[in-house]
Design a protein around this motif. Structure first.
Motif, mmCIF file in Angstrom:
data_model
loop_
_atom_site.group_PDB
_atom_site.id
_atom_site.type_symbol
_atom_site.label_atom_id
_atom_site.label_comp_id
_atom_site.label_asym_id
_atom_site.label_seq_id
_atom_site.Cartn_x
_atom_site.Cartn_y
_atom_site.Cartn_z
ATOM 1 N N THR A 15 0.845 -1.167 0.000
ATOM 2 C CA THR A 15 0.000 0.000 0.000
ATOM 3 C C THR A 15 0.888 1.226 0.000
ATOM 4 O OG1 THR A 15 -0.206 -0.330 2.366
ATOM 5 C CG2 THR A 15 -2.066 -0.980 1.011
ATOM 6 N N ARG A 16 1.159 1.786 1.177
ATOM 7 C CA ARG A 16 1.912 3.020 1.186
ATOM 8 C C ARG A 16 3.396 2.808 1.046
ATOM 9 N NH1 ARG A 16 4.232 4.134 6.256
ATOM 10 N NH2 ARG A 16 3.587 2.613 7.793
ATOM 11 N N SER A 231 -3.248 -4.062 1.034
ATOM 12 C CA SER A 231 -4.697 -3.905 1.163
ATOM 13 C C SER A 231 -5.395 -5.250 1.038
ATOM 14 C CB SER A 231 -5.216 -2.944 0.089
ATOM 15 O OG SER A 231 -4.704 -1.650 0.279
ATOM 16 N N THR A 253 -3.032 2.485 8.023
ATOM 17 C CA THR A 253 -4.306 2.152 7.372
ATOM 18 C C THR A 253 -5.112 1.097 8.118
ATOM 19 O OG1 THR A 253 -3.334 0.384 5.998
ATOM 20 C CG2 THR A 253 -3.237 2.642 5.131
ATOM 21 N N GLN A 256 -8.851 1.675 8.748
ATOM 22 C CA GLN A 256 -9.720 1.584 7.579
ATOM 23 C C GLN A 256 -10.297 0.182 7.412
ATOM 24 O OE1 GLN A 256 -7.624 2.867 4.093
ATOM 25 N NE2 GLN A 256 -7.375 4.964 4.818
ATOM 26 N N ARG A 309 0.010 8.565 7.874
ATOM 27 C CA ARG A 309 -1.401 8.668 7.481
ATOM 28 C C ARG A 309 -1.666 9.954 6.708
ATOM 29 N NH1 ARG A 309 -5.154 11.612 9.161
ATOM 30 N NH2 ARG A 309 -3.966 12.289 10.988
ATOM 31 N N GLN A 310 -1.102 11.044 7.153
ATOM 32 C CA GLN A 310 -1.337 12.321 6.479
ATOM 33 C C GLN A 310 -0.841 12.306 5.032
ATOM 34 O OE1 GLN A 310 -0.475 16.004 8.705
ATOM 35 N NE2 GLN A 310 -0.123 14.700 10.507
ATOM 36 N N ASP A 312 -0.221 9.390 3.156
ATOM 37 C CA ASP A 312 -0.803 8.319 2.345
ATOM 38 C C ASP A 312 -2.309 8.403 2.195
ATOM 39 O OD1 ASP A 312 1.616 7.060 1.759
ATOM 40 O OD2 ASP A 312 1.637 6.087 3.707
ATOM 41 N N GLN A 313 -2.986 8.871 3.219
ATOM 42 C CA GLN A 313 -4.438 8.961 3.124
ATOM 43 C C GLN A 313 -4.911 10.350 2.723
ATOM 44 O OE1 GLN A 313 -6.599 7.366 6.498
ATOM 45 N NE2 GLN A 313 -5.157 5.691 6.769
ATOM 46 N N GLU A 314 -4.301 11.359 3.303
ATOM 47 C CA GLU A 314 -4.740 12.732 3.031
ATOM 48 C C GLU A 314 -4.010 13.361 1.856
ATOM 49 O OE1 GLU A 314 -4.602 15.047 6.611
ATOM 50 O OE2 GLU A 314 -5.499 13.441 7.821
ATOM 51 N N ARG A 315 -3.038 12.634 1.326
ATOM 52 C CA ARG A 315 -2.296 13.057 0.131
ATOM 53 C C ARG A 315 -1.544 14.362 0.330
ATOM 54 N NH1 ARG A 315 -1.889 8.226 -1.876
ATOM 55 N NH2 ARG A 315 -3.893 7.259 -2.345
#
Length: 332
Positions: A15-16, A231, A253, A256, A309-310, A312-315
């Motif tokens: 994933t990230r 994932s 993640t 999630q 997280r910021q 990888d998830q929030e781009r």
């Protein structure tokens, strides 16, 4: 990181942090095979740059490996060193096999590293891939072993901090509640048979299936080779197809997929605490150590997970995330 693992970084899910997850699956001192391309953030190939890193000139080059967490750490290092008065730049290098020689030559001055992974990497370089391990779950002893291997190579290992990125095993929150699980010992005592979603190497790596069986008495009935922390692996555990997934302690993640990490209460995994490694000639002075040590003392595993997280998830950009964190902690 760095490694199933000895540790996530030597041997750190598609994933990230695909390179980091493969790094988690390397054995002993072995590291995962990664692409041998070399890229620089500014577009300049390190192979074309001459001279030393230039710490004595007031400029420092920070090396960043090819995954999110390393990029964030490099930007954090850049920020605190800039605050200390150095001119800094970040160079992205694909893997440890490439950046370690550059660090020794002084063409890179500082890199964020993981204690156990780097110790086993240098152990294998000196004593061969089948050398007896020098890393352990004890952070102090692991750092001491790392320093003994690093100093003859012109490297200085700074202090390790509280932030740790190492292999971890997670279950679904429902599964944990149903079987009253908080630790891997709890899982062993439950006598539940589990299928582990991981890389296929898990079947033979001492820190994966063999370690789960020997250290915790967990009944591993099979490995579902969906990768480390991918994932697909996490979804398989969420859906109940598998019961346990191999990931890392800074996986951002897990929520999630409604997964929770089971505590490694018997310390199966080695101490992969985050720490800076520097070129002793160019960046071995007290001023560099002081700036980086303050950051190392502040950064926690929870902080590092949130920073991942910021990005990888929030781009968000790694540089922006690092700058915000340093400002929040009054470090820059």
């Amino acid at each position: 990181m760095a490694s199933t693992p000895t540790t996530p970084h030597a041997p750190r899910p598609t994933t990230r942090r695909a390179p980091a997850r493969r790094r988690a699956l390397a054995a002993g001192g072995a590291v995962a095979a990664l692409t041998l391309s070399l890229a620089a953030c500014g577009g300049n190939d390190l192979e074309k740059e001459g001279g030393s890193g230039g710490g004595g000139k007031g400029s420092l080059v920070i090396g960043s490996a090819g995954f999110t967490e390393s990029e964030i750490l490099a930007e954090l290092y850049s920020g605190v060193l800039s605050e200390a008065g150095y001119k800094t730049s970040v160079k992205k290098v694909k893997n440890r096999e490439l950046y370690a020689p550059e660090l020794e030559k002084g063409r890179i001055d500082v890199v964020p590293e993981y204690a156990a992974t780097m110790a086993e990497f240098l152990n294998a370089k000196k004593n061969g891939p089948k050398a007896d391990p020098v890393a352990s779950p004890n952070a102090d002893k692991t750092v001491e072993a790392l320093r003994k291997l690093a100093e003859p190579r012109g490297l200085k290992v700074l202090d390790a901090g509280k932030a740790v990125d190492q292999n971890a095993f997670a279950v679904s929150a429902d599964y944990a509640k149903k079987h009253k699980l908080k630790t891997l010992s709890d899982l062993g005592a439950s006598k539940e048979s589990v299928t582990v979603a991981a890389g296929d190497e898990c079947e033979t790596r001492p820190f994966c299936q063999p370690g789960l069986e020997k250290t915790y008495g967990i009944d591993v009935k099979g490995i579902d080779p969906k990768g480390v922390g991918t994932s697909q692996s996490k979804q398989a555990v969420k859906d109940g197809k598998d019961q346990l997934v191999l990931t890392t302690t800074t996986d951002a993640t897990l929520d999630q997929f409604d997964l929770v990490i089971l505590q490694d209460d018997k310390k199966l995994q080695n101490a992969d605490n985050v720490l800076p490694v520097v070129n002793a000639d160019d960046a071995g002075d007290k001023k560099v150590a002081s700036a980086l040590d303050e950051l190392t003392r502040t950064l926690t595993t929870k902080d590092l997970t949130d920073l991942n997280r910021q990005v990888d998830q929030e781009r968000k950009k790694a540089k922006d995330v690092a700058e915000d964190y340093l400002a929040e902690k009054n470090l820059a």
